[in-house]
Scaffold this motif. Structure first.
Motif, PDB file in Angstrom:
ATOM      1  N   GLY A 214       0.934  -1.157   0.316  1.00 46.08           N
ATOM      2  CA  GLY A 214       0.015   0.642   0.033  1.00 46.08           C
ATOM      3  C   GLY A 214       0.685   1.405   0.025  1.00 46.08           C
ATOM      4  O   GLY A 214       0.571   2.213   0.126  1.00 46.08           O
ATOM      5  N   VAL A 215       1.756   1.294  -0.335  1.00 40.36           N
ATOM      6  CA  VAL A 215       2.745   2.312  -0.944  1.00 40.36           C
ATOM      7  C   VAL A 215       2.956   2.991  -2.086  1.00 40.36           C
ATOM      8  O   VAL A 215       3.396   2.125  -2.854  1.00 40.36           O
ATOM      9  CB  VAL A 215       4.383   1.943   0.225  1.00 40.36           C
ATOM     10  N   ARG A 216       2.741   4.273  -2.348  1.00 40.25           N
ATOM     11  CA  ARG A 216       3.277   4.588  -3.254  1.00 40.25           C
ATOM     12  C   ARG A 216       4.388   5.019  -3.610  1.00 40.25           C
ATOM     13  O   ARG A 216       5.013   5.774  -3.019  1.00 40.25           O
ATOM     14  CB  ARG A 216       2.616   5.746  -3.849  1.00 40.25           C
ATOM     15  N   ARG A 217       5.121   4.551  -5.032  1.00 43.52           N
ATOM     16  CA  ARG A 217       6.365   4.865  -5.431  1.00 43.52           C
ATOM     17  C   ARG A 217       6.511   5.723  -6.787  1.00 43.52           C
ATOM     18  O   ARG A 217       5.592   5.348  -7.672  1.00 43.52           O
ATOM     19  CB  ARG A 217       6.971   4.288  -5.126  1.00 43.52           C
ATOM     20  N   THR A 218       7.314   6.866  -6.943  1.00 41.66           N
ATOM     21  CA  THR A 218       6.964   6.739  -8.457  1.00 41.66           C
ATOM     22  C   THR A 218       8.539   7.529  -9.110  1.00 41.66           C
ATOM     23  O   THR A 218       9.599   6.979  -8.415  1.00 41.66           O
ATOM     24  CB  THR A 218       7.375   8.968  -8.511  1.00 41.66           C
ATOM     25  N   VAL A 219       8.963   6.312  -9.784  1.00 42.68           N
ATOM     26  CA  VAL A 219      10.191   6.112 -10.724  1.00 42.68           C
ATOM     27  C   VAL A 219      10.349   7.073 -11.092  1.00 42.68           C
ATOM     28  O   VAL A 219       9.961   7.505 -12.376  1.00 42.68           O
ATOM     29  CB  VAL A 219       9.858   4.645 -11.744  1.00 42.68           C
ATOM     30  N   ALA A 220      11.771   7.946 -11.141  1.00 39.28           N
ATOM     31  CA  ALA A 220      12.071   9.446 -11.924  1.00 39.28           C
ATOM     32  C   ALA A 220      13.301   8.481 -12.791  1.00 39.28           C
ATOM     33  O   ALA A 220      13.177   9.217 -13.376  1.00 39.28           O
ATOM     34  CB  ALA A 220      12.394  10.091 -10.407  1.00 39.28           C
ATOM     35  N   LEU A 221      13.450   8.147 -12.312  1.00 41.55           N
ATOM     36  CA  LEU A 221      15.134   7.311 -13.103  1.00 41.55           C
ATOM     37  C   LEU A 221      14.657   6.094 -13.913  1.00 41.55           C
ATOM     38  O   LEU A 221      15.130   4.871 -13.298  1.00 41.55           O
ATOM     39  CB  LEU A 221      16.664   7.245 -12.872  1.00 41.55           C
ATOM     40  N   GLU A 222      14.074   5.572 -15.192  1.00 45.04           N
ATOM     41  CA  GLU A 222      13.684   4.915 -15.903  1.00 45.04           C
ATOM     42  C   GLU A 222      14.612   4.558 -16.725  1.00 45.04           C
ATOM     43  O   GLU A 222      14.987   5.048 -17.848  1.00 45.04           O
ATOM     44  CB  GLU A 222      12.531   5.057 -16.238  1.00 45.04           C
ATOM     45  N   VAL A 223      15.203   3.258 -17.180  1.00 48.55           N
ATOM     46  CA  VAL A 223      16.639   2.640 -18.003  1.00 48.55           C
ATOM     47  C   VAL A 223      16.046   1.697 -18.206  1.00 48.55           C
ATOM     48  O   VAL A 223      15.537   0.800 -18.101  1.00 48.55           O
ATOM     49  CB  VAL A 223      18.132   2.733 -16.540  1.00 48.55           C
ATOM     50  N   ASN A 224      17.351   0.976 -19.736  1.00 51.15           N
ATOM     51  CA  ASN A 224      16.722  -0.518 -20.301  1.00 51.15           C
ATOM     52  C   ASN A 224      17.800  -1.321 -20.545  1.00 51.15           C
ATOM     53  O   ASN A 224      17.763  -2.127 -21.046  1.00 51.15           O
ATOM     54  CB  ASN A 224      16.169   0.608 -21.720  1.00 51.15           C
ATOM     55  N   ASP A 225      19.034  -0.869 -19.316  1.00 52.85           N
ATOM     56  CA  ASP A 225      19.328  -1.747 -19.129  1.00 52.85           C
ATOM     57  C   ASP A 225      20.538  -1.994 -17.490  1.00 52.85           C
ATOM     58  O   ASP A 225      20.127  -1.069 -16.656  1.00 52.85           O
ATOM     59  CB  ASP A 225      21.307  -1.475 -19.788  1.00 52.85           C
ATOM     60  N   VAL A 226      21.311  -3.216 -17.104  1.00 50.34           N
ATOM     61  CA  VAL A 226      21.356  -2.963 -16.132  1.00 50.34           C
ATOM     62  C   VAL A 226      22.550  -2.321 -15.624  1.00 50.34           C
ATOM     63  O   VAL A 226      22.450  -1.704 -14.259  1.00 50.34           O
ATOM     64  CB  VAL A 226      21.923  -4.843 -15.940  1.00 50.34           C
ATOM     65  N   PHE A 227      23.668  -2.145 -16.416  1.00 54.65           N
ATOM     66  CA  PHE A 227      24.610  -0.835 -15.457  1.00 54.65           C
ATOM     67  C   PHE A 227      24.277   0.108 -15.609  1.00 54.65           C
ATOM     68  O   PHE A 227      24.887   0.990 -15.078  1.00 54.65           O
ATOM     69  CB  PHE A 227      25.540  -1.473 -16.536  1.00 54.65           C
ATOM     70  N   SER A 228      23.583   0.973 -16.785  1.00 58.60           N
ATOM     71  CA  SER A 228      22.835   2.433 -16.060  1.00 58.60           C
ATOM     72  C   SER A 228      21.937   2.783 -14.893  1.00 58.60           C
ATOM     73  O   SER A 228      22.680   3.474 -13.902  1.00 58.60           O
ATOM     74  CB  SER A 228      21.870   2.566 -17.329  1.00 58.60           C
ATOM     75  N   LEU A 229      21.062   1.162 -14.498  1.00 60.46           N
ATOM     76  CA  LEU A 229      20.567   1.878 -13.162  1.00 60.46           C
ATOM     77  C   LEU A 229      21.903   1.597 -12.224  1.00 60.46           C
ATOM     78  O   LEU A 229      21.387   2.226 -11.541  1.00 60.46           O
ATOM     79  CB  LEU A 229      20.172   0.387 -13.194  1.00 60.46           C
ATOM     80  N   LEU A 230      23.278   0.119 -12.190  1.00 58.32           N
ATOM     81  CA  LEU A 230      23.860   0.584 -11.121  1.00 58.32           C
ATOM     82  C   LEU A 230      24.599   1.619 -11.144  1.00 58.32           C
ATOM     83  O   LEU A 230      24.961   2.053 -10.509  1.00 58.32           O
ATOM     84  CB  LEU A 230      24.437  -0.441 -11.377  1.00 58.32           C
ATOM     85  N   ASP A 231      24.803   3.060 -12.113  1.00 59.81           N
ATOM     86  CA  ASP A 231      25.959   3.912 -12.336  1.00 59.81           C
ATOM     87  C   ASP A 231      24.922   4.673 -11.574  1.00 59.81           C
ATOM     88  O   ASP A 231      25.575   5.775 -11.409  1.00 59.81           O
ATOM     89  CB  ASP A 231      25.728   3.801 -13.927  1.00 59.81           C
ATOM     90  N   LEU A 232      23.581   5.025 -11.827  1.00 62.91           N
ATOM     91  CA  LEU A 232      23.083   6.138 -11.718  1.00 62.91           C
ATOM     92  C   LEU A 232      22.627   5.748  -9.653  1.00 62.91           C
ATOM     93  O   LEU A 232      22.658   7.213  -9.288  1.00 62.91           O
ATOM     94  CB  LEU A 232      21.041   6.060 -11.830  1.00 62.91           C
ATOM     95  N   VAL A 233      22.284   4.385  -9.495  1.00 63.23           N
ATOM     96  CA  VAL A 233      22.374   4.146  -8.006  1.00 63.23           C
ATOM     97  C   VAL A 233      24.090   4.437  -7.296  1.00 63.23           C
ATOM     98  O   VAL A 233      24.056   5.968  -6.323  1.00 63.23           O
ATOM     99  CB  VAL A 233      22.150   3.185  -7.919  1.00 63.23           C
ATOM    100  N   GLU A 234      25.172   4.530  -8.082  1.00 65.86           N
ATOM    101  CA  GLU A 234      26.408   4.660  -7.346  1.00 65.86           C
ATOM    102  C   GLU A 234      27.002   6.151  -7.766  1.00 65.86           C
ATOM    103  O   GLU A 234      27.677   7.012  -6.804  1.00 65.86           O
ATOM    104  CB  GLU A 234      27.748   3.991  -8.138  1.00 65.86           C
ATOM    105  N   GLU A 235      25.819   7.078  -7.932  1.00 71.21           N
ATOM    106  CA  GLU A 235      26.362   8.707  -8.342  1.00 71.21           C
ATOM    107  C   GLU A 235      24.405   9.552  -7.442  1.00 71.21           C
ATOM    108  O   GLU A 235      25.252  10.844  -7.108  1.00 71.21           O
ATOM    109  CB  GLU A 235      26.426   8.656  -9.955  1.00 71.21           C
TER     110      GLU A 235
END
Length: 307
Positions: A214-235
């Motif tokens: 029951g928790v609403r969340r918004t995805v602000a940064l949407e990617v199409n590959d794993v390593f882009s996701l990891l880069d954004l989190v690391e930054e």
């Protein structure tokens, strides 16, 4: 209606050009044109709109293309089935996979298959699970490795490969990492999220966790590959809720268990057609997962079961 007429028609439809199609098929352009005209006469309908630069399908042509592709696929399957009975695998193996799935090392598995069956052409397509399931159901893929989701695929079998928990990935300096406690979905309210497109299995699994909580969340940064996701989190641009094995791809990040996720887990599956429609090559590939030679490429598996 002859098979070669359908083969010629499909080639022209794919290339949208008679000359290019003739070159690819290694036939004369006049012979190709005559073949298509013979098909049009038999069906009593024009199949193409012809211009000096390209050809496009008519409504009748679009209707025929779907059926022609299905017929040619079944003819290829028939040839492959006979070859398999004779102890030789030939033809094409078309496989789909999501990126970085658990339970099977796709590259290693395909390499092992090619060593055993060098006469089979191997093709691979990456996409989200739902798109891959549609391709398998339509006969364009022999099988696919994806994620079990709540979407029903009535025409397919689903064989479980492995399952694992979801974790929260963040920078070591993030407040969650500093606290060191396993967060709940409620603890993540207000966070900026990095995630995949909605048809990806991990995204659907995470969405289900938050809906259940029951928790609403918004995805602000949407990617199409794993390593882009990891880069954004690391930054430090956001946090991500991902399958646990993603942590091994970026050990500089902190992975925290997600509490309160209930029974929701990330489950990797193989999606296949019904047994009678499964190609010999697909059966051989799945068989590799259950042999000693396949253990090194399969990763850890839960007992396989079909649903």
């Amino acid at each position: 209606m002859e098979l070669r007429h359908l083969q010629h028609f499909v080639a022209v439809a794919e290339d949208q050009h008679f000359t290019r199609a003739a070159e690819r098929l290694m036939v004369s352009q006049s012979g190709l044109s005559a073949s298509v005209r013979a098909l049009e006469r038999e069906l009593r309908a024009p199949l193409f709109v012809r211009t000096t630069r390209r050809v496009t399908l008519t409504e009748a042509g679009r209707a025929l293309l779907t059926e022609a592709e299905r017929i040619l696929d079944r003819v290829r399957a028939a040839h492959e089935a006979v070859a398999a009975v004779q102890g030789v695998l030939r033809g094409t193996l078309s496989v789909g996979a999501e990126q970085c799935i658990a339970g099977v090392h796709v590259a290693g598995l395909l390499a092992a298959f090619r060593r055993l069956h060098p006469d089979v052409e191997v093709r691979l397509r990456q996409a989200g699970t739902d798109a891959l399931a549609e391709e398998v159901a339509a006969g364009r893929l022999d099988l696919a490795f994806g994620v079990r989701t709540r979407t029903d695929h009535d025409q397919l079998r689903s064989v479980s490969l492995t399952s694992e928990a979801m974790v929260v990935l963040c920078r070591p300096t993030h407040r969650l990492a500093v606290a060191g406690a396993a967060p709940t979905p409620a603890d993540l309210a207000g966070e900026t999220f990095v995630d995949f497109h909605p048809d990806w299995g991990p995204r659907r699994t995470t969405d289900a966790v938050f809906v259940t909580a029951g928790v609403r969340r918004t995805v602000a940064l949407e990617v199409n590959d794993v390593f882009s996701l990891l880069d954004l989190v690391e930054e430090g641009l956001g946090v991500a809720v991902v399958p646990r094995h993603f942590r091994r791809k970026r050990e500089t990040l902190t992975a925290l268990p997600l509490e309160g996720a209930g029974e929701t887990e990330y489950e990797t599956v193989a999606l296949l057609p019904p047994p009678q429609a499964t190609s010999p090559a697909a059966r051989a590939l799945m068989g590799l997962l259950d042999t000693p030679s396949g253990h090194s490429v399969a990763g850890s598996r839960s007992p396989a079961g079909a649903t």
